[in-house]
Design a protein around this motif. Sequence first.
Motif, PDB file in Angstrom:
ATOM      1  N   UNK A 123      -0.608   2.190  10.362  1.00 27.21           N
ATOM      2  CA  UNK A 123       0.401   1.172  10.085  1.00 27.21           C
ATOM      3  C   UNK A 123       1.041   0.643  11.362  1.00 27.21           C
ATOM      4  N   UNK A 171     -15.419  -3.982   3.183  1.00 28.25           N
ATOM      5  CA  UNK A 171     -14.608  -3.863   1.969  1.00 28.25           C
ATOM      6  C   UNK A 171     -15.351  -3.152   0.846  1.00 28.25           C
ATOM      7  N   UNK A 204      -1.665   6.647  13.315  1.00 27.95           N
ATOM      8  CA  UNK A 204      -0.906   6.020  12.237  1.00 27.95           C
ATOM      9  C   UNK A 204      -1.333   4.557  12.170  1.00 27.95           C
ATOM     10  N   UNK A 206       0.735  -4.890  10.036  1.00 28.95           N
ATOM     11  CA  UNK A 206       0.478  -4.484   8.653  1.00 28.95           C
ATOM     12  C   UNK A 206      -0.793  -3.651   8.582  1.00 28.95           C
ATOM     13  N   UNK A 237      -3.338  -0.706   2.217  1.00 33.06           N
ATOM     14  CA  UNK A 237      -3.371   0.694   1.796  1.00 33.06           C
ATOM     15  C   UNK A 237      -4.774   1.161   1.434  1.00 33.06           C
ATOM     16  N   UNK A 238      -5.649   0.222   1.092  1.00 41.15           N
ATOM     17  CA  UNK A 238      -6.911   0.661   0.503  1.00 41.15           C
ATOM     18  C   UNK A 238      -8.062   0.774   1.508  1.00 41.15           C
TER      19      UNK A 238
END
Lengths: 599, 327, 266
Positions: free
Chosen positions: A568, A202, A566, A518, A521-522
């Motif tokens: 996602x 992170x 992708x 899921x 986004x970051x």
Amino acid sequence: MHEELTDQPQAQPLDADIVCTGFGPAVAGFLRTLTQGLQKPEMAGVESKAMPGLPPQIVCYERADDISFGVSGVVTRARAIRNSIPGLDPAEIPLAARVRDEQLIYLLDPWGVTRRPAWMRLADQLCRAFSGVLGVAHEGLALPWVPEFLHKQDGFIFSLGQFNQWVGQQVMMSGLAQIWPATPVASPLIEEDRVAGVRLAADGSEVRAALTVVGDGPVGAVGRQLDGHFGMPAGHRRDEWAVGMKMVIDLPESCTLEEGTVWHTIGFPEPEIFGFLYVHPGRIASAGIFVPSWMDSPVRTSYRYLQHFIQHPYLWRHLKGGRLRSWGAKSLLESGRRGEPFLAGHGYARIGECSGSTNVLTGSGVDEAWLTGTQLAEAVLELLREGKPFTRENLENTYVARRRASWLERESQTAERARNGFQWGLLPGFLGMALAGLTGGRLSLPRPREDRHPKKLADYYAGRLSRSEIERARRRAEAEARPLHDILMDLCGWPPVEYDGQLLVSHQDALLMGGKVQAPADFPDHVVFRSPQLCLQCEAHLCVEICSGEAIRISPENPAGVPAFDREKCVHCGACLWNCPVSNIEFCAAPGGLHSAEN
Amino acid sequence: MEKTLVLLHTVDGQVPQAGLETLGLAKSLGGEFDLAVLGAGAASAAQQISGGAAGVLAVEGDAFAVSRYATDAAACEALIRASGAPLILAPDTMRFHRALPGVAERLSAAIDTHVVSLNSEGAVERWYYRQRIEASLRRAQRPWILLVEPGSQPAAAPQPGAAPEILSVSCDTRTKIEGFSTPLAGEQTIRPDAPLLFVAGAGWTKKQKDGAVHVEEAANLILDFVRRTQCSLGSSKSLVDLSGEGQAVLPFLTHLHQVGQTGSSPRHKKGLATCCHGEEPHVVGWRFIQERRAINLDPNCGWVRGKADVVYVADAFEVMRELLKLI
Amino acid sequence: MPYQIIVCGGLAPDPLQTLEPVFDPARPSLKNELMLPAVFDPWAAHALYEAGHLARQHPGSVVRVVSLAPKAKLQQVMMTVAQKLPLELVALDGPGGGFTDAAAVAAALADAIAAMPDLDRSRLLLFGGWESATRGAGAVMQRVAERLGITEQFLAVDELSVEADGSLLVKERIEGGRHQISRCSSPPVMLAWATGNLPEPPNHPQTGMANMRVIMPALQKAKPVALEPAAEFLRTALPSVIRQTRVVKDVPAAEIAREIAEWIRQ
């Protein structure tokens, strides 16, 4: 009180005593045993070295967004789990049940479309000819006997997600360990010959610890980097894999299957693909398949095969009218003991599937993973009590020694060569497995010099589809942005899947309804193609075909041939990693993926 | 049927539609009812609709002309106490939703909000879990305040009657109303009076068939459509979240546009959902849309199957380009 | 001025999960309620992010979360929430489902807040969501505030700014997609937040580790709370509206557009 509140605290190194990567059954077993042990009177004097005066600081970082998000088809004898938790009552754990009725089912080919070898086609014919005598019904034969090495009769059916959550809550309520979800670990901190902790993805924080417990599964980033740095023991390699894909199904009212039913299946949807069906409490079943790396098909789509599997008449009579509750996929490291890395080194130890604990002969991994975790916990308690450091020697004398002396070691030796035969072919595979299983591993088939690999498309479909048909299919797949395997299976006569919107749904809907996938986004893309040139030269694009989430695809607008990713849609199964024939894929740690607690 | 108090407020000196609906519900129950009105011009507004009411009350004056917790709560408390009715029906407007739960606390009353029906046996229906579960319940506790969901009941025809008794209420407050603002998105938010709700899903910002994203075109198509049709613009949570995270995606979308589980469930006659593939949790956002159509690449999507009247299996970019030529 | 910001927030099922009711007249529930993964209630989460933002702007401020939920679930969820911003926790161990009674929940929360030894009403900003994602009533926060004697209350707040004179400028959502702007001269106030304008902060492991030193002990001593049923439920059900969906495919975009244009005009 927080007197000073800053926007983004500086990423100072964090200090802990023990840091764990990944929260699966191995780390669950480790943390539960460790936190319980720390509460015993003889451990009263043990305190943290990182924070003197406090109890040992134990943290665990899990990649997924919740500790209950995981995938496994768990039917287990639970010998180690029951040993840790005497009097284990399945009623306490959602979706858990005792095994009541276990059967091995041979599934015939109802549509004549599978790639059966001649002996298996003959077996089908015999089954049909003598169906009355043999008891063949609904295109399936319940074999009269489950081999000793395979049976789970005294065990349990679990949902891995629910089991993990149940244990995780107990661990956290002890107040002695913290389990952080949604916190992927990017890498180990390797300092010369020792591991000094981990670096979090992170914010790049370093977490320094005297002991790093690596339990991040078969495709975990930390385990793979350790293998890259320290190498593997002589003769050990990781070359046998499978994708496990499953559905959790709300059974229809008409279904008569009882809680605790366990079916292991062979023969369909392809002879190489083993399947399972377990019935949980509350009219819920898990059904799934394993697509192995030694299957020579270059279009090894798990999802379409899973749809055909559940529609096999033997299963469909019970499942028709059901509803998809959950869906998921994962990679299984099937190299077993041959894939075992160095189990311990200075400042680190390996447990669970990433330590080669899965037993491919018995088809069991969760209980073995748990056992390795408990063995390490006992070792750590011993070293803490005696005030000894976590050196390689100390960990080998405590953890590795316990592991070598246990049933895990004996059984993994039995299993070590059990699957050699599959590298020769299907029949030698079954014979080799039976030989190893029934002789306790004393006899087994030798492994061929060359492992079995997926064939080229034209070779695989020789006699069924012409080169021009395959080429047309490929162009169509690209133009319609459809998976090639779907078109090829259609051409080979596989019946179309008629979606009912409940259980038979498109792959995309399985991701959305069942996997609830899921991606935050970051974070950057975690699947990266290292060299576009290598992708350009690749004919097979197995990464596209095997992808459990259709997250990797060839873009018609991208003639360079580099697949598009992708995130996602990615379920983090990691199958792309071991399917890439030229090891051109980087698979990094990232949060997100499945949001299902029922798998 | 026990005695009911119909508690309303004015908007611009009139009882709004939502108030007439609550009055309609009270009348349909057939029992005795009082009428109480709060706000600017409350006395006159009350008299215009007080036909059939047993007692008529009002609170008006400058302090009560605006929607503000402290003053509204004091006025509502006084009106409910003056009526003494055990059952209080009020419209679930933002003004009353802010004030009445606290009033219930002062009166040791029960309160239920978002009520969509009440029968003469005292059973109410309302939604739980963001409109995903419906429930019917009853309470023994009195007073019992029910906030009636706007749009859920037929409105009563205004029927003039007696002039109200005007209560004098005093209240201190530290809050002043400074004014109103319309969000930057202006015309493109949820407008209750619009006939059509256009829902933009996250698919607009995803890679399209050519493997690239076309956000700018998506934004232009959507805004052009909204301006031309004067429809409400709604969006799914994932799309709004992306905007909030500062990514270059449809920046005109805010949380005010969000429909669904964590957004609003607006009431419109028609709804057109686009590129909402798989965003099933947001289906609740068009629960109260009467006629529903969707443009989607997958006909089996949970968003549409069994929930839309028509699904067009097509590329929304292409359809919207064509549609803009026609409207 | 440093503020005491108290955020009331419970848990809700992860919004992606499928929900099914289980009927019981006194205590209806969700099927497999304990099995469902939980998240911090999304509306309360918006309030929490706003609280964190405000606390950063006003050094010395404290953010304190008061949460009523099953303790083990709360512990699990706090591992994510605690990574977002510095906070303290007051945990109440009790049922957290949507069918619990708003008044009883409000009473438990208000009692816990009133019992805080250092509660300073002159600096108190009471935050929460304008509704929960479970009960969806929008009635708890006003009741909590009333019990604490707070009569300046705001609902569906999207923005709060502190002016130079210390007054609080509040934007509340009202009908018609508009905001009402109010000025409140001083705390204590209650703000029940809609979504606000702030994104979810990214996870910050360091913040989480620091928070855990106070959160863990708070969870250990979570006070058990029993919520008595206050309503008699007659029915709980999934909405059963199934429409016959007409699927139009393999039709040119222009033709689809014509049909939609015609439908819009009708």
